[in-house]
Design a protein around this motif. Structure first.
Motif, mmCIF file in Angstrom:
data_model
loop_
_atom_site.group_PDB
_atom_site.id
_atom_site.type_symbol
_atom_site.label_atom_id
_atom_site.label_comp_id
_atom_site.label_asym_id
_atom_site.label_seq_id
_atom_site.Cartn_x
_atom_site.Cartn_y
_atom_site.Cartn_z
ATOM 1 N N MET A 1 4.356 11.755 41.039
ATOM 2 C CA MET A 1 5.277 11.234 42.068
ATOM 3 C C MET A 1 6.518 12.122 42.174
ATOM 4 O O MET A 1 7.120 12.456 41.168
ATOM 5 N N GLN A 2 6.870 12.441 43.378
ATOM 6 C CA GLN A 2 8.066 13.260 43.606
ATOM 7 C C GLN A 2 9.094 12.424 44.374
ATOM 8 O O GLN A 2 8.725 11.752 45.341
ATOM 9 N N PRO A 3 10.341 12.473 43.946
ATOM 10 C CA PRO A 3 11.358 11.775 44.753
ATOM 11 C C PRO A 3 11.630 12.558 46.033
ATOM 12 O O PRO A 3 11.147 13.675 46.195
ATOM 13 N N VAL A 7 17.043 14.286 46.295
ATOM 14 C CA VAL A 7 17.289 13.719 44.970
ATOM 15 C C VAL A 7 16.800 14.662 43.862
ATOM 16 O O VAL A 7 17.288 14.623 42.737
ATOM 17 N N GLN A 8 15.857 15.543 44.215
ATOM 18 C CA GLN A 8 15.302 16.445 43.209
ATOM 19 C C GLN A 8 16.393 17.347 42.632
ATOM 20 O O GLN A 8 17.104 18.019 43.376
ATOM 21 N N GLY A 9 16.489 17.345 41.306
ATOM 22 C CA GLY A 9 17.428 18.237 40.635
ATOM 23 C C GLY A 9 18.877 17.790 40.704
ATOM 24 O O GLY A 9 19.780 18.498 40.264
ATOM 25 N N CYS A 122 26.937 12.566 48.907
ATOM 26 C CA CYS A 122 26.664 13.371 50.112
ATOM 27 C C CYS A 122 25.300 14.025 50.017
ATOM 28 O O CYS A 122 24.533 14.044 50.980
ATOM 29 N N ARG A 123 24.998 14.560 48.834
ATOM 30 C CA ARG A 123 23.724 15.256 48.658
ATOM 31 C C ARG A 123 22.550 14.293 48.796
ATOM 32 O O ARG A 123 21.519 14.639 49.355
#
Ligand SMILES: *Cc1c(COP(=O)(O)O)cnc(C)c1O
Length: 368
Positions: A1-3, A7-9, A122-123
């Protein structure tokens, strides 16, 4: 599963080290935490005395509109009830603002360095982050105004700024607001406002009528000493708050927190007393820094940012072993900078003594 990609990293927020953890790790009896800008004097005894009966209501959902707290706060500040929005800490308001106004293709302007939750939120929304370097540890408002463009939806002003403790003045802010298009929301995060003693500090409430794109954030976590209960608030035009309310969880502020807020407002002598002690604490620390030939930024908050002349990781580690927790972060861009919360007079003295001993033993590479 990948977010989702935004959100990654993403960095996970690193809170100040908890006291119990440090006691266990280093086998210490007594630990002083000067890492999270908490109130060293706790909260008002009046709050503690009257809060507990509200726990009987724990089975019921809290008032989603926070009516009692709203009424008291409006009276306290001399504003309309409709100008207030409460959050689970002002952290939640940072999240709500980002969620409401930011998306891919938009951007937010903020200082480098400032409170890290602005950038993270923000990211998460996929917005671009435009960072404007501080000038002498202070927001460079001219450069920030220049950085604003058609895609800018939010401008974050942390005043006094965390982690540097510096402030921008009323006149600076008015001049700044005059340059910002109404399509961008200006957020003035005043988490430390009650500590401020400089009378050039913005009377931000008075600006709301002229600048409808302004929101002010404040909190019960700092001078009121209620960080654990999580209650912060935003002050803005009802138009902005209507939008933010659309993305707010219906029961975001729990009943004990609301009640504690009401009680805390009733004991303003506690606030005055903490402010006075904080001002002496700043003087106590900065006179030691002067004596030790260390540079620091002038602080209007309950912490001081100081450049010790020794790599901050080393200072941090030494102080930790002595049972004193402070804050450092490589991303601040000050290799020998630490942020220390103003403690009680005894705590400040213990910090100064531990710092001075270490500096004398170790020596400094850099004379600042
Ligand atoms: C501590 C702090 C907050 C967060 O306060 P909560 O109300 O506890 O979420 C917000 N902004 C700044 C600049 C802070 O230092």
């Amino acid at each position: 599963m990948q977010p989702k990609p935004t959100v990654q990293g993403l960095p996970v927020y690193q809170p100040g080290k908890p006291i119990d953890e440090v006691k266990r790790e280093y086998g210490l009896q007594h630990v002083i935490k000067l890492a999270s800008n908490e109130n060293p004097f706790g909260c008002s005894p009046y709050v503690l005395e009257h809060l507990l009966p509200s726990a009987k209501e724990a089975a019921l959902y809290p008032d989603g509109a926070a009516r009692e707290l709203r009424e008291q706060m409006a009276r306290h500040l001399g504003i309309e009830e409709g100008q207030l929005l409460f959050g689970n800490g002002s952290d939640e308001l940072v999240q709500l603002i980002s969620r409401c106004y930011l998306q891919p293709g938009t951007n937010a302007v903020m200082a480098d360095v400032t409170f890290p939750r602005y950038e993270t939120n923000c990211r998460i929304e996929g917005a671009d982050v435009i960072k404007v370097p501080l000038k002498d540890g202070t927001h460079d408002l001219d450069a920030m105004a220049q950085a604003v463009n058609d895609e800018t939806k939010v401008v974050w002003l942390c005043n006094p700024n965390n982690p540097t403790g510096t402030m921008v003045t009323h006149d600076d802010v008015v001049q700044f607001l005059d340059q910002i298009p109404s399509s961008a929301l200006v957020v003035m995060d005043e988490a430390y406002v009650e500590y401020v003693t400089d009378d050039r500090f913005p009377d931000s409430l008075s600006l709301l009528s002229e600048y409808p794109n302004l929101i002010i954030l404040r909190t019960f976590s700092k001078i009121y000493g209620l960080a654990s209960l999580r209650v912060g608030y935003g002050i803005a035009s009802p138009d902005i708050l209507t939008e933010l309310n659309r993305v707010r969880e219906p029961f975001n502020v729990n009943a004990l927190a609301q009640r504690a807020g009401v009680l805390a407002l009733e004991d303003q002598s506690f606030v005055q007393d903490c402010r006075t002690k904080n001002t002496s604490g700043i003087e106590q620390l900065t006179s030691a820094f002067d004596r030790l030939n260390m540079r620091y930024f002038p602080s209007q908050a309950n912490f001081v940012f100081v450049q010790t002349g020794v790599p901050s990781e080393e200072v941090f580690q030494h102080l930790l072993e002595q049972g004193i927790i402070v804050r450092h972060d490589t991303s601040w861009g000050f290799p020998t900078g630490i942020r220390v919360t103003i403690g009680s007079q005894e705590e400040n003295a213990a910090f100064i003594q531990a710092l001075e001993q270490f500096i004398q033993k170790r020596g400094r590479e850099r004379v600042l």
